[in-house]
Design a protein around this motif. Structure first.
Motif, PDB file in Angstrom:
ATOM      1  N   ASP A 113       0.827  -1.216   0.000  1.00  0.00           N
ATOM      2  CA  ASP A 113       0.000   0.000   0.000  1.00  0.00           C
ATOM      3  C   ASP A 113       0.858   1.262   0.000  1.00  0.00           C
ATOM      4  O   ASP A 113       0.489   2.262  -0.606  1.00  0.00           O
ATOM      5  CB  ASP A 113      -0.949   0.019   1.201  1.00  0.00           C
ATOM      6  CG  ASP A 113      -2.074  -0.997   1.085  1.00  0.00           C
ATOM      7  OD1 ASP A 113      -2.298  -1.528  -0.012  1.00  0.00           O
ATOM      8  OD2 ASP A 113      -2.729  -1.260   2.123  1.00  0.00           O
TER       9      ASP A 113
ATOM     10  N   THR B 253       1.479   2.053  -3.575  1.00  0.00           N
ATOM     11  CA  THR B 253       0.357   2.267  -4.482  1.00  0.00           C
ATOM     12  C   THR B 253      -0.609   3.354  -4.014  1.00  0.00           C
ATOM     13  O   THR B 253      -1.504   3.731  -4.763  1.00  0.00           O
ATOM     14  CB  THR B 253      -0.414   0.944  -4.689  1.00  0.00           C
ATOM     15  OG1 THR B 253      -0.876   0.457  -3.424  1.00  0.00           O
ATOM     16  CG2 THR B 253       0.475  -0.109  -5.347  1.00  0.00           C
ATOM     17  N   ASP B 254      -0.429   3.867  -2.820  1.00  0.00           N
ATOM     18  CA  ASP B 254      -1.313   4.886  -2.262  1.00  0.00           C
ATOM     19  C   ASP B 254      -0.934   6.254  -2.844  1.00  0.00           C
ATOM     20  O   ASP B 254       0.124   6.808  -2.540  1.00  0.00           O
ATOM     21  CB  ASP B 254      -1.175   4.895  -0.737  1.00  0.00           C
ATOM     22  CG  ASP B 254      -2.161   5.810  -0.049  1.00  0.00           C
ATOM     23  OD1 ASP B 254      -2.580   6.816  -0.653  1.00  0.00           O
ATOM     24  OD2 ASP B 254      -2.504   5.527   1.115  1.00  0.00           O
ATOM     25  N   HIS B 255      -1.814   6.792  -3.676  1.00  0.00           N
ATOM     26  CA  HIS B 255      -1.524   8.073  -4.346  1.00  0.00           C
ATOM     27  C   HIS B 255      -1.450   9.236  -3.368  1.00  0.00           C
ATOM     28  O   HIS B 255      -0.738  10.212  -3.622  1.00  0.00           O
ATOM     29  CB  HIS B 255      -2.550   8.336  -5.451  1.00  0.00           C
ATOM     30  CG  HIS B 255      -2.489   7.328  -6.550  1.00  0.00           C
ATOM     31  ND1 HIS B 255      -1.406   7.205  -7.398  1.00  0.00           N
ATOM     32  CD2 HIS B 255      -3.358   6.359  -6.907  1.00  0.00           C
ATOM     33  CE1 HIS B 255      -1.619   6.223  -8.248  1.00  0.00           C
ATOM     34  NE2 HIS B 255      -2.791   5.684  -7.975  1.00  0.00           N
ATOM     35  N   ASP B 256      -2.165   9.151  -2.258  1.00  0.00           N
ATOM     36  CA  ASP B 256      -2.088  10.222  -1.257  1.00  0.00           C
ATOM     37  C   ASP B 256      -0.728  10.239  -0.559  1.00  0.00           C
ATOM     38  O   ASP B 256      -0.240  11.290  -0.174  1.00  0.00           O
ATOM     39  CB  ASP B 256      -3.184  10.066  -0.188  1.00  0.00           C
ATOM     40  CG  ASP B 256      -4.572  10.388  -0.711  1.00  0.00           C
ATOM     41  OD1 ASP B 256      -4.681  11.129  -1.713  1.00  0.00           O
ATOM     42  OD2 ASP B 256      -5.544   9.894  -0.107  1.00  0.00           O
ATOM     43  N   TRP B 257      -0.133   9.079  -0.376  1.00  0.00           N
ATOM     44  CA  TRP B 257       1.139   8.968   0.327  1.00  0.00           C
ATOM     45  C   TRP B 257       2.293   9.498  -0.521  1.00  0.00           C
ATOM     46  O   TRP B 257       3.270  10.034  -0.011  1.00  0.00           O
ATOM     47  CB  TRP B 257       1.374   7.532   0.766  1.00  0.00           C
ATOM     48  CG  TRP B 257       2.609   7.270   1.559  1.00  0.00           C
ATOM     49  CD1 TRP B 257       3.573   6.340   1.270  1.00  0.00           C
ATOM     50  CD2 TRP B 257       3.030   7.894   2.781  1.00  0.00           C
ATOM     51  NE1 TRP B 257       4.556   6.352   2.227  1.00  0.00           N
ATOM     52  CE2 TRP B 257       4.249   7.295   3.178  1.00  0.00           C
ATOM     53  CE3 TRP B 257       2.510   8.892   3.579  1.00  0.00           C
ATOM     54  CZ2 TRP B 257       4.947   7.667   4.323  1.00  0.00           C
ATOM     55  CZ3 TRP B 257       3.198   9.274   4.727  1.00  0.00           C
ATOM     56  CH2 TRP B 257       4.400   8.662   5.088  1.00  0.00           C
ATOM     57  N   GLU B 258       2.231   9.289  -1.818  1.00  0.00           N
ATOM     58  CA  GLU B 258       3.224   9.820  -2.755  1.00  0.00           C
ATOM     59  C   GLU B 258       4.669   9.525  -2.364  1.00  0.00           C
ATOM     60  O   GLU B 258       5.519  10.415  -2.346  1.00  0.00           O
ATOM     61  CB  GLU B 258       3.055  11.339  -2.923  1.00  0.00           C
ATOM     62  CG  GLU B 258       1.769  11.756  -3.570  1.00  0.00           C
ATOM     63  CD  GLU B 258       1.645  13.262  -3.728  1.00  0.00           C
ATOM     64  OE1 GLU B 258       2.601  14.012  -3.411  1.00  0.00           O
ATOM     65  OE2 GLU B 258       0.577  13.697  -4.175  1.00  0.00           O
TER      66      GLU B 258
ATOM     67  N   LYS C 261       8.279   8.728  -2.985  1.00  0.00           N
ATOM     68  CA  LYS C 261       9.074   9.002  -4.185  1.00  0.00           C
ATOM     69  C   LYS C 261      10.562   8.747  -3.941  1.00  0.00           C
ATOM     70  O   LYS C 261      10.995   8.584  -2.810  1.00  0.00           O
ATOM     71  CB  LYS C 261       8.902  10.471  -4.601  1.00  0.00           C
ATOM     72  CG  LYS C 261       7.505  10.855  -4.993  1.00  0.00           C
ATOM     73  CD  LYS C 261       7.427  12.330  -5.315  1.00  0.00           C
ATOM     74  CE  LYS C 261       5.990  12.723  -5.622  1.00  0.00           C
ATOM     75  NZ  LYS C 261       5.813  14.158  -5.706  1.00  0.00           N
TER      76      LYS C 261
ATOM     77  N   ARG D 164      11.074   5.267  -2.169  1.00  0.00           N
ATOM     78  CA  ARG D 164      10.270   4.355  -2.987  1.00  0.00           C
ATOM     79  C   ARG D 164      11.134   3.187  -3.484  1.00  0.00           C
ATOM     80  O   ARG D 164      10.728   2.034  -3.443  1.00  0.00           O
ATOM     81  CB  ARG D 164       9.656   5.127  -4.154  1.00  0.00           C
ATOM     82  CG  ARG D 164       8.697   4.323  -4.996  1.00  0.00           C
ATOM     83  CD  ARG D 164       7.998   5.210  -6.021  1.00  0.00           C
ATOM     84  NE  ARG D 164       7.053   4.466  -6.811  1.00  0.00           N
ATOM     85  CZ  ARG D 164       5.837   4.129  -6.428  1.00  0.00           C
ATOM     86  NH1 ARG D 164       5.401   4.484  -5.240  1.00  0.00           N
ATOM     87  NH2 ARG D 164       5.050   3.434  -7.207  1.00  0.00           N
TER      88      ARG D 164
ATOM     89  N   TYR E 297       3.734   5.543   7.533  1.00  0.00           N
ATOM     90  CA  TYR E 297       2.574   5.293   6.672  1.00  0.00           C
ATOM     91  C   TYR E 297       1.335   4.963   7.504  1.00  0.00           C
ATOM     92  O   TYR E 297       0.242   5.467   7.212  1.00  0.00           O
ATOM     93  CB  TYR E 297       2.870   4.179   5.667  1.00  0.00           C
ATOM     94  CG  TYR E 297       1.696   3.913   4.764  1.00  0.00           C
ATOM     95  CD1 TYR E 297       1.289   4.880   3.835  1.00  0.00           C
ATOM     96  CD2 TYR E 297       0.986   2.728   4.850  1.00  0.00           C
ATOM     97  CE1 TYR E 297       0.199   4.660   3.007  1.00  0.00           C
ATOM     98  CE2 TYR E 297      -0.106   2.496   4.025  1.00  0.00           C
ATOM     99  CZ  TYR E 297      -0.494   3.463   3.106  1.00  0.00           C
ATOM    100  OH  TYR E 297      -1.589   3.243   2.300  1.00  0.00           O
TER     101      TYR E 297
ATOM    102  N   ASN F 278      -1.634  16.950   2.757  1.00  0.00           N
ATOM    103  CA  ASN F 278      -0.284  17.371   2.371  1.00  0.00           C
ATOM    104  C   ASN F 278       0.591  17.693   3.580  1.00  0.00           C
ATOM    105  O   ASN F 278       1.787  17.390   3.592  1.00  0.00           O
ATOM    106  CB  ASN F 278      -0.325  18.550   1.391  1.00  0.00           C
ATOM    107  CG  ASN F 278      -1.013  19.777   1.963  1.00  0.00           C
ATOM    108  OD1 ASN F 278      -1.881  19.675   2.834  1.00  0.00           O
ATOM    109  ND2 ASN F 278      -0.642  20.931   1.467  1.00  0.00           N
TER     110      ASN F 278
ATOM    111  N   ARG G  30       1.433  14.252   5.257  1.00  0.00           N
ATOM    112  CA  ARG G  30       2.411  13.518   4.446  1.00  0.00           C
ATOM    113  C   ARG G  30       3.810  14.106   4.618  1.00  0.00           C
ATOM    114  O   ARG G  30       4.772  13.383   4.860  1.00  0.00           O
ATOM    115  CB  ARG G  30       1.998  13.546   2.975  1.00  0.00           C
ATOM    116  CG  ARG G  30       2.987  12.863   2.049  1.00  0.00           C
ATOM    117  CD  ARG G  30       2.566  12.915   0.591  1.00  0.00           C
ATOM    118  NE  ARG G  30       2.232  14.254   0.163  1.00  0.00           N
ATOM    119  CZ  ARG G  30       1.018  14.630  -0.260  1.00  0.00           C
ATOM    120  NH1 ARG G  30       0.026  13.766  -0.312  1.00  0.00           N
ATOM    121  NH2 ARG G  30       0.800  15.880  -0.643  1.00  0.00           N
TER     122      ARG G  30
END
Length: 193
Positions: free
Chosen positions: A74, A77-82, A84, A88, A135, A156, A159
């Motif tokens: 997760d 794949t969690d777009h809110d977590w971003e 990078k 990543r 996370y 934001n 995060r």
């Protein structure tokens, strides 16, 4: 080994340095085989392991670790977590083992087929502890935000704060000089993956 009043059996064992080296070598071999990997294949491989383990109705100790593997997946794949960059890549490196079809113990063996996967998940979770904690806290904040809690931070801000905390904790673990923590700080020694 102890048996409690709820008819559960607790089995504990210690992995010595040779045992840990064995798992490190397996993880490193998986990482190398995925050097020019397709991140999607790593995600799909981990998802396939989760599905296969869940379908087989494994023992509770395996399902607990499978839930941890879901959390690691997760994070990617969690777009809110971003998540990078290097963070990543670090998580992908750790998940490469679960996309590798070569298993230490064949998964189809009842009761023990996922034992090697459970051990590796436990080791990888120890390596990714700062990421997993950040996370999980992010998800709790997001749930509070969705429920309308006044104490929740905007996505934001949450995060940014939690990913910065994650980086600080990772750096602290990598520079730790206390023996046990330093060993867990990285499966690959000082400097991480």
């Amino acid at each position: 080994m102890t048996v409690d009043a709820q008819t559960t059996l607790r089995i504990e064992f210690d992995l010595n340095e040779d045992d840990l080296n064995y798992f490190r070598q397996r993880l490193e071999a998986s990482r190398k085989s995925w050097k020019f990997r397709d991140d999607g294949r790593v995600v799909e491989g981990a998802k396939a392991l989760i599905a296969e383990a869940t379908k087989s109705n494994p023992p509770h100790y395996v399902m607990e670790r499978v839930e941890t593997l879901k959390t690691m997946l997760d994070m990617l794949t969690d777009h809110d977590w971003e998540l990078k960059g290097d963070e990543r890549e670090h998580v992908f490196d750790m998940l490469a083992y679960f996309a590798d079809p070569k298993d230490i113990i064949p998964d189809h063996l009842p009761g023990v087929g996922f034992l090697d996967d459970a051990i590796m998940i436990e080791l990888v979770a120890a390596e990714l502890e700062p990421e997993i904690e950040a996370y999980n806290d992010f998800c709790m904040n997001r749930d509070e935000l969705k429920s309308g809690s006044d104490d929740a931070n905007p996505i934001n801000i949450s995060r940014e704060y939690l990913q910065n905390r994650m980086r600080r904790r990772r750096r602290r673990r990598l520079t730790s000089t206390d023996g046990g923590a330093a060993m867990v700080a990285s499966l690959f020694g000082p400097g991480g993956s």
